[in-house]
Design a protein around this motif. Structure first.
Motif, PDB file in Angstrom:
ATOM      1  N   LYS A 162       4.761   1.644   1.523  1.00  0.00           N
ATOM      2  CA  LYS A 162       5.862   2.164   0.718  1.00  0.00           C
ATOM      3  C   LYS A 162       6.493   3.381   1.384  1.00  0.00           C
ATOM      4  O   LYS A 162       7.713   3.536   1.393  1.00  0.00           O
ATOM      5  CB  LYS A 162       5.375   2.518  -0.682  1.00  0.00           C
ATOM      6  CG  LYS A 162       5.087   1.327  -1.547  1.00  0.00           C
ATOM      7  CD  LYS A 162       4.679   1.772  -2.934  1.00  0.00           C
ATOM      8  CE  LYS A 162       4.426   0.589  -3.823  1.00  0.00           C
ATOM      9  NZ  LYS A 162       4.067   0.998  -5.184  1.00  0.00           N
ATOM     10  N   MET A 163       5.670   4.245   1.948  1.00  0.00           N
ATOM     11  CA  MET A 163       6.187   5.424   2.635  1.00  0.00           C
ATOM     12  C   MET A 163       7.057   5.012   3.823  1.00  0.00           C
ATOM     13  O   MET A 163       8.145   5.531   4.018  1.00  0.00           O
ATOM     14  CB  MET A 163       5.039   6.300   3.112  1.00  0.00           C
ATOM     15  CG  MET A 163       5.486   7.523   3.895  1.00  0.00           C
ATOM     16  SD  MET A 163       4.179   8.288   4.860  1.00  0.00           S
ATOM     17  CE  MET A 163       3.708   6.978   5.955  1.00  0.00           C
ATOM     18  N   SER A 189       0.841  -1.188   0.000  1.00  0.00           N
ATOM     19  CA  SER A 189       0.000   0.000   0.000  1.00  0.00           C
ATOM     20  C   SER A 189       0.885   1.250   0.000  1.00  0.00           C
ATOM     21  O   SER A 189       2.100   1.180   0.172  1.00  0.00           O
ATOM     22  CB  SER A 189      -0.902  -0.003   1.230  1.00  0.00           C
ATOM     23  OG  SER A 189      -0.123   0.101   2.403  1.00  0.00           O
ATOM     24  N   LYS A 190       0.258   2.408  -0.190  1.00  0.00           N
ATOM     25  CA  LYS A 190       1.012   3.667  -0.201  1.00  0.00           C
ATOM     26  C   LYS A 190       1.708   3.911   1.131  1.00  0.00           C
ATOM     27  O   LYS A 190       2.849   4.374   1.174  1.00  0.00           O
ATOM     28  CB  LYS A 190       0.070   4.835  -0.490  1.00  0.00           C
ATOM     29  CG  LYS A 190      -0.470   4.885  -1.875  1.00  0.00           C
ATOM     30  CD  LYS A 190      -1.410   6.069  -2.027  1.00  0.00           C
ATOM     31  CE  LYS A 190      -2.046   6.106  -3.385  1.00  0.00           C
ATOM     32  NZ  LYS A 190      -2.981   7.223  -3.543  1.00  0.00           N
ATOM     33  N   THR A 191       1.019   3.567   2.216  1.00  0.00           N
ATOM     34  CA  THR A 191       1.611   3.820   3.528  1.00  0.00           C
ATOM     35  C   THR A 191       2.767   2.866   3.811  1.00  0.00           C
ATOM     36  O   THR A 191       3.752   3.255   4.426  1.00  0.00           O
ATOM     37  CB  THR A 191       0.547   3.690   4.632  1.00  0.00           C
ATOM     38  OG1 THR A 191      -0.108   2.433   4.515  1.00  0.00           O
ATOM     39  CG2 THR A 191      -0.469   4.800   4.515  1.00  0.00           C
ATOM     40  N   TYR A 237      11.176  -1.605  -3.432  1.00  0.00           N
ATOM     41  CA  TYR A 237       9.973  -2.308  -3.024  1.00  0.00           C
ATOM     42  C   TYR A 237       9.960  -3.792  -3.361  1.00  0.00           C
ATOM     43  O   TYR A 237       9.053  -4.507  -2.968  1.00  0.00           O
ATOM     44  CB  TYR A 237       8.743  -1.642  -3.647  1.00  0.00           C
ATOM     45  CG  TYR A 237       8.709  -0.154  -3.403  1.00  0.00           C
ATOM     46  CD1 TYR A 237       8.779   0.359  -2.119  1.00  0.00           C
ATOM     47  CD2 TYR A 237       8.646   0.736  -4.458  1.00  0.00           C
ATOM     48  CE1 TYR A 237       8.761   1.717  -1.891  1.00  0.00           C
ATOM     49  CE2 TYR A 237       8.626   2.098  -4.236  1.00  0.00           C
ATOM     50  CZ  TYR A 237       8.684   2.585  -2.959  1.00  0.00           C
ATOM     51  OH  TYR A 237       8.673   3.930  -2.738  1.00  0.00           O
TER      52      TYR A 237
END
Length: 105
Positions: free
Chosen positions: A28-29, A24-26, A73
């Motif tokens: 990855k962050m 998810s984006k979070t 990633y």
């Protein structure tokens, strides 16, 4: 069986912890923040003047800004199709050594 201890469908099926196939984006962050934190620690220890074999090896690794998203990633896996798998599926993916992959992968 009735009552508070009856078998529920998730517990009787077997797979309780589901792993999403993409990050998810979070996630990855947080992965980027972990990589940046490791870079900061390596640069701070090198600035202090400490000399070790592992620090010398870590200085040759790319920083988070220099890494392509493919390497940030995913990691090399000889068992998976395409020889790559998400870092969230590999144990200890925050280790520094996971920044490099074999040539061509």
């Amino acid at each position: 069986m009735l009552g508070p201890f009856r078998a529920s469908s998730p517990s009787s099926v077997g797979l309780l912890w589901k792993m999403p196939w993409r990050m998810s984006k979070t996630r990855k962050m947080r992965q980027r923040l972990r990589l940046k934190a490791v870079d900061d620690v390596i640069s701070a220890v090198q600035a202090s003047g400490v000399q070790t074999h592992s620090l010398a090896a870590a200085s040759e690794l790319p920083t988070e800004a220099q890494m392509p998203p493919k390497d940030k990633y995913t990691t090399f896996s000889r068992k998976d199709v395409g020889y790559r798998k998400g870092v969230h599926k590999s144990p200890h993916f925050t280790k520094v050594t996971s920044r490099t992959n074999p040539e061509g992968f």
